[in-house]
Scaffold this motif. Structure first.
Motif, mmCIF file in Angstrom:
data_model
loop_
_atom_site.group_PDB
_atom_site.id
_atom_site.type_symbol
_atom_site.label_atom_id
_atom_site.label_comp_id
_atom_site.label_asym_id
_atom_site.label_seq_id
_atom_site.Cartn_x
_atom_site.Cartn_y
_atom_site.Cartn_z
ATOM 1 N N LYS A 24 -12.522 -39.570 25.508
ATOM 2 C CA LYS A 24 -12.287 -39.025 26.837
ATOM 3 C C LYS A 24 -12.517 -37.510 26.868
ATOM 4 N N ARG A 25 -12.179 -36.833 25.767
ATOM 5 C CA ARG A 25 -12.385 -35.377 25.687
ATOM 6 C C ARG A 25 -13.808 -35.022 25.268
ATOM 7 N N GLU A 26 -14.590 -36.043 24.905
ATOM 8 C CA GLU A 26 -15.980 -35.883 24.461
ATOM 9 C C GLU A 26 -16.098 -34.976 23.234
ATOM 10 N N GLN A 72 -13.890 -49.874 23.508
ATOM 11 C CA GLN A 72 -15.270 -50.356 23.521
ATOM 12 C C GLN A 72 -15.952 -50.026 24.843
ATOM 13 N N LYS A 73 -15.238 -50.197 25.947
ATOM 14 C CA LYS A 73 -15.790 -49.907 27.268
ATOM 15 C C LYS A 73 -16.123 -48.419 27.395
ATOM 16 N N ILE A 74 -15.225 -47.566 26.946
ATOM 17 C CA ILE A 74 -15.454 -46.124 27.020
ATOM 18 C C ILE A 74 -16.643 -45.737 26.143
ATOM 19 N N MET A 75 -16.730 -46.322 24.940
ATOM 20 C CA MET A 75 -17.851 -46.019 24.049
ATOM 21 C C MET A 75 -19.180 -46.408 24.683
ATOM 22 N N LYS A 76 -19.240 -47.574 25.301
ATOM 23 C CA LYS A 76 -20.477 -48.012 25.955
ATOM 24 C C LYS A 76 -20.853 -47.078 27.097
ATOM 25 N N ASN A 77 -19.856 -46.691 27.906
ATOM 26 C CA ASN A 77 -20.127 -45.795 29.026
ATOM 27 C C ASN A 77 -20.634 -44.436 28.547
ATOM 28 N N LYS A 78 -20.009 -43.897 27.497
ATOM 29 C CA LYS A 78 -20.438 -42.602 26.953
ATOM 30 C C LYS A 78 -21.834 -42.707 26.358
ATOM 31 N N ALA A 79 -22.128 -43.819 25.689
ATOM 32 C CA ALA A 79 -23.458 -44.007 25.098
ATOM 33 C C ALA A 79 -24.519 -44.071 26.198
#
Length: 113
Positions: A24-26, A72-79
Motif C-alpha cells: 500500500k505504501r509502494e 494477492q489482489k493488491i499485488m496484481k493491481n500494483k503489477a
C-alpha cells in the motif's frame, strides 16, 4: 526452540499483513526481504506435517485465507499499474525518438541551386 502451530501461523499472519502495508505504501525495495521471511515461516510450518488438521483449523479461525487473498489482489493491481506505466514510458520514448529523428533527416530543400 520449537514453536507451536498457532505461533507459527500467527507470525505468518503478521508477516502477510506487513506485506500488505508495504504494498500500500509502494515501498517495493523492502518487499523482497519480507517475502523471504514469509517463505521461511512457511517452511517451518511445512516441517510440522504431522499436525495438518490442527493447522487447517487454526488457519481458518485466524482468517488467514482472506488476508492472503487481499495481499494477492493488491499485488496484481500494483503489477498491472506498473506494467501500464512502463508501456506509457515505452510509447513516449518511441514518439520522442520519432520526432527527434525528423530534424536530423536530409534537408534537400534547403540547398541553393
Amino acid at each position: 526452540m520449537v514453536n507451536s502451530v498457532e505461533d507459527i501461523l500467527m507470525s505468518y499472519k503478521k508477516c502477510t499483513e506487513h506485506i500488505i502495508e508495504i504494498l500500500k505504501r509502494e515501498e517495493f525495495d523492502s518487499l523482497k526481504g519480507e517475502m523471504e521471511k514469509r517463505q521461511c515461516i512457511l517452511n517451518e510450518l511445512i516441517s510440522e506435517t504431522n499436525k495438518k488438521s490442527e493447522t487447517k483449523k487454526i488457519y481458518e479461525k485466524m482468517h488467514i485465507g482472506e488476508i492472503e487473498a487481499e495481499a494477492q489482489k493488491i499485488m496484481k493491481n500494483k503489477a498491472l499499474l506498473i506494467k501500464k506505466k512502463l508501456k506509457n514510458i515505452s510509447v513516449n520514448k518511441t514518439a520522442s525518438n520519432a520526432y527527434g529523428s525528423i530534424g536530423s533527416s536530409a534537408k534537400i530543400f534547403s540547398k541553393k541551386i
